[in-house]
Design a protein around this motif. Sequence first.
Motif, mmCIF file in Angstrom:
data_model
loop_
_atom_site.group_PDB
_atom_site.id
_atom_site.type_symbol
_atom_site.label_atom_id
_atom_site.label_comp_id
_atom_site.label_asym_id
_atom_site.label_seq_id
_atom_site.Cartn_x
_atom_site.Cartn_y
_atom_site.Cartn_z
ATOM 1 N N ASN A 11 1.000 32.340 1.182
ATOM 2 C CA ASN A 11 2.194 32.327 2.025
ATOM 3 C C ASN A 11 2.613 30.880 2.304
ATOM 4 O OD1 ASN A 11 4.276 32.830 3.769
ATOM 5 N ND2 ASN A 11 3.044 33.889 5.314
ATOM 6 N N LEU A 12 3.641 30.406 1.620
ATOM 7 C CA LEU A 12 4.068 29.010 1.780
ATOM 8 C C LEU A 12 4.676 28.728 3.149
ATOM 9 C CD1 LEU A 12 5.582 28.125 -1.714
ATOM 10 C CD2 LEU A 12 3.390 27.438 -0.757
ATOM 11 N N SER A 13 5.045 29.779 3.857
ATOM 12 C CA SER A 13 5.593 29.577 5.200
ATOM 13 C C SER A 13 4.543 29.010 6.153
ATOM 14 C CB SER A 13 6.155 30.892 5.757
ATOM 15 O OG SER A 13 5.135 31.860 5.890
ATOM 16 N N ASP A 14 3.261 29.124 5.786
ATOM 17 C CA ASP A 14 2.190 28.539 6.592
ATOM 18 C C ASP A 14 2.191 27.014 6.494
ATOM 19 O OD1 ASP A 14 1.337 31.059 7.314
ATOM 20 O OD2 ASP A 14 -0.189 31.178 5.742
ATOM 21 N N ILE A 15 2.818 26.493 5.441
ATOM 22 C CA ILE A 15 2.874 25.043 5.222
ATOM 23 C C ILE A 15 4.125 24.451 5.866
ATOM 24 C CG2 ILE A 15 3.039 23.220 3.485
ATOM 25 C CD1 ILE A 15 0.339 24.584 3.518
ATOM 26 N N ILE A 67 6.340 7.980 -0.470
ATOM 27 C CA ILE A 67 7.335 8.615 -1.328
ATOM 28 C C ILE A 67 6.951 10.076 -1.523
ATOM 29 C CG2 ILE A 67 8.446 8.606 -3.598
ATOM 30 C CD1 ILE A 67 7.706 5.643 -3.826
ATOM 31 N N TYR A 68 7.862 10.975 -1.149
ATOM 32 C CA TYR A 68 7.636 12.410 -1.323
ATOM 33 C C TYR A 68 8.401 12.898 -2.545
ATOM 34 C CZ TYR A 68 6.192 12.251 3.618
ATOM 35 O OH TYR A 68 5.574 11.955 4.811
ATOM 36 N N GLU A 69 7.721 13.586 -3.446
ATOM 37 C CA GLU A 69 8.403 14.238 -4.560
ATOM 38 C C GLU A 69 8.593 15.681 -4.146
ATOM 39 O OE1 GLU A 69 9.296 16.353 -7.734
ATOM 40 O OE2 GLU A 69 7.248 15.915 -8.297
ATOM 41 N N ALA A 70 9.845 16.067 -3.889
ATOM 42 C CA ALA A 70 10.151 17.373 -3.307
ATOM 43 C C ALA A 70 10.799 18.306 -4.329
ATOM 44 C CB ALA A 70 11.077 17.194 -2.104
ATOM 45 N N PRO A 71 10.736 19.614 -4.080
ATOM 46 C CA PRO A 71 11.370 20.567 -5.000
ATOM 47 C C PRO A 71 12.892 20.488 -4.928
ATOM 48 C CG PRO A 71 10.480 21.704 -3.090
ATOM 49 C CD PRO A 71 10.001 20.285 -3.001
ATOM 50 N N PRO A 72 13.586 21.100 -5.881
ATOM 51 C CA PRO A 72 15.055 21.088 -5.878
ATOM 52 C C PRO A 72 15.623 21.574 -4.553
ATOM 53 C CG PRO A 72 14.261 21.891 -7.971
ATOM 54 C CD PRO A 72 13.064 21.766 -7.096
ATOM 55 N N PHE A 73 16.634 20.883 -4.063
ATOM 56 C CA PHE A 73 17.151 21.100 -2.708
ATOM 57 C C PHE A 73 17.830 22.447 -2.523
ATOM 58 C CE2 PHE A 73 19.455 20.174 1.175
ATOM 59 C CZ PHE A 73 18.560 19.362 1.866
ATOM 60 N N LYS A 75 0.874 -1.172 0.000
ATOM 61 C CA LYS A 75 0.000 0.000 0.000
ATOM 62 C C LYS A 75 0.910 1.220 0.000
ATOM 63 C CE LYS A 75 -3.895 2.152 2.414
ATOM 64 N NZ LYS A 75 -4.730 2.149 3.656
ATOM 65 N N VAL A 76 0.893 1.962 -1.103
ATOM 66 C CA VAL A 76 1.864 3.029 -1.347
ATOM 67 C C VAL A 76 1.179 4.391 -1.446
ATOM 68 C CG1 VAL A 76 3.673 3.860 -2.906
ATOM 69 C CG2 VAL A 76 3.325 1.390 -2.590
ATOM 70 N N LEU A 77 1.785 5.387 -0.807
ATOM 71 C CA LEU A 77 1.308 6.761 -0.934
ATOM 72 C C LEU A 77 2.390 7.607 -1.590
ATOM 73 C CD1 LEU A 77 -0.804 8.958 -0.389
ATOM 74 C CD2 LEU A 77 0.305 9.359 1.821
ATOM 75 N N LEU A 78 2.047 8.217 -2.700
ATOM 76 C CA LEU A 78 2.932 9.145 -3.395
ATOM 77 C C LEU A 78 2.457 10.561 -3.059
ATOM 78 C CD1 LEU A 78 5.183 9.721 -5.474
ATOM 79 C CD2 LEU A 78 3.477 9.412 -7.284
ATOM 80 N N VAL A 79 3.337 11.343 -2.465
ATOM 81 C CA VAL A 79 2.976 12.682 -1.993
ATOM 82 C C VAL A 79 3.636 13.743 -2.864
ATOM 83 C CG1 VAL A 79 3.001 14.278 -0.042
ATOM 84 C CG2 VAL A 79 2.814 11.804 0.373
ATOM 85 N N ASP A 80 2.828 14.637 -3.415
ATOM 86 C CA ASP A 80 3.388 15.750 -4.174
ATOM 87 C C ASP A 80 3.685 16.880 -3.200
ATOM 88 O OD1 ASP A 80 4.160 17.656 -5.969
ATOM 89 O OD2 ASP A 80 2.547 17.264 -7.402
ATOM 90 N N ALA A 81 4.946 16.959 -2.780
ATOM 91 C CA ALA A 81 5.379 17.999 -1.855
ATOM 92 C C ALA A 81 6.050 19.151 -2.589
ATOM 93 C CB ALA A 81 6.344 17.408 -0.823
ATOM 94 N N ASN A 82 5.931 19.158 -3.907
ATOM 95 C CA ASN A 82 6.525 20.211 -4.723
ATOM 96 C C ASN A 82 5.485 21.309 -4.960
ATOM 97 O OD1 ASN A 82 8.052 21.765 -6.427
ATOM 98 N ND2 ASN A 82 8.591 20.096 -7.814
ATOM 99 N N LEU A 83 5.247 22.111 -3.945
ATOM 100 C CA LEU A 83 4.230 23.151 -4.033
ATOM 101 C C LEU A 83 4.597 24.244 -5.030
ATOM 102 C CD1 LEU A 83 3.487 21.669 -1.351
ATOM 103 C CD2 LEU A 83 2.661 23.860 -0.513
ATOM 104 N N ARG A 84 5.863 24.290 -5.395
ATOM 105 C CA ARG A 84 6.307 25.298 -6.364
ATOM 106 C C ARG A 84 5.936 24.902 -7.790
ATOM 107 N NH1 ARG A 84 8.970 29.232 -2.858
ATOM 108 N NH2 ARG A 84 9.336 28.044 -0.956
ATOM 109 N N LYS A 85 5.856 23.596 -8.012
ATOM 110 C CA LYS A 85 5.567 23.115 -9.362
ATOM 111 C C LYS A 85 4.860 21.757 -9.291
ATOM 112 C CE LYS A 85 7.810 22.499 -13.864
ATOM 113 N NZ LYS A 85 9.127 22.438 -14.582
ATOM 114 N N PRO A 86 3.596 21.735 -8.847
ATOM 115 C CA PRO A 86 2.872 20.462 -8.715
ATOM 116 C C PRO A 86 2.560 19.843 -10.075
ATOM 117 C CG PRO A 86 1.416 22.329 -8.266
ATOM 118 C CD PRO A 86 2.802 22.894 -8.407
ATOM 119 N N THR A 87 2.923 18.568 -10.235
ATOM 120 C CA THR A 87 2.704 17.901 -11.527
ATOM 121 C C THR A 87 2.172 16.477 -11.396
ATOM 122 O OG1 THR A 87 5.012 17.170 -11.536
ATOM 123 C CG2 THR A 87 4.523 19.210 -12.716
ATOM 124 N N LEU A 88 2.321 15.861 -10.232
ATOM 125 C CA LEU A 88 2.007 14.432 -10.116
ATOM 126 C C LEU A 88 0.551 14.110 -10.458
ATOM 127 C CD1 LEU A 88 3.999 13.323 -6.933
ATOM 128 C CD2 LEU A 88 4.578 12.975 -9.333
#
Length: 213
Positions: free
Chosen positions: A130-134, A155-161, A72-85
């Motif tokens: 305001n992304l700082s709220d997240i 699995i988290y897909e995150a923005p560039p580090f 049972k897999v959860l793929l999380v789109d944590a790329n709030l700057r560029k959501p694509t999943l």
Amino acid sequence: MFKKDETIKRMQRLQLNEESVSKEQIRMIRANIESKLDRDSNSFMLTSPTQEGEKSIISSKLALSFAEQGKKVLLVDANLRKPTLHNWFNLDNETGLTNVITREEDLQLHCKETLFPGLYLLPTGPIPLNLSDIWITKKINQLARKCQSEFEIVIYEAPPFLTVSDSHILVNHCDGVILVVRANKTKKEEALKTKEYIERTSQKILGVIYQTG
């Protein structure tokens, strides 16, 4: 929403396309992750030093590979700057991660079942001004705990580090990191700097995906 024929094309690309990363490569990466994660560890994030690259399709294929094992897999789109999943799975992005964090709503209300058995997606949801709220450590920790307790693999897909601070916060709430770099795009010093930052957090670098395309 996408038309039916476009949905089919996207599904086929997730399963069959060998351009960005082949099925055999995905299996090898999955096996490497499984060998490095501790028994009680089940979450990791994909990030890159600066370039987005094919990170979204790689994370999608990797999630699918784990689901094909019956997990049972959860793929999380944590790329709030560029959501694509959500695009890859032909799902809406009306609610998701931000609802769970800012409104403290139930995780299961916003996890969307994909067409692939066992694979669920948590899209970004509405992006706040305001992304700082997240990206508040306590809130991210609560989210991570919920995800890890309700799914076998997260699995988290995150923005560039090196581009934004979001991934710096998220990395502290994962069990490991997969780093995606691109030939002729990712600079050596950027990759080394990212590696150093991650190692300072005491997190494991589970592997590096080197894209030649």
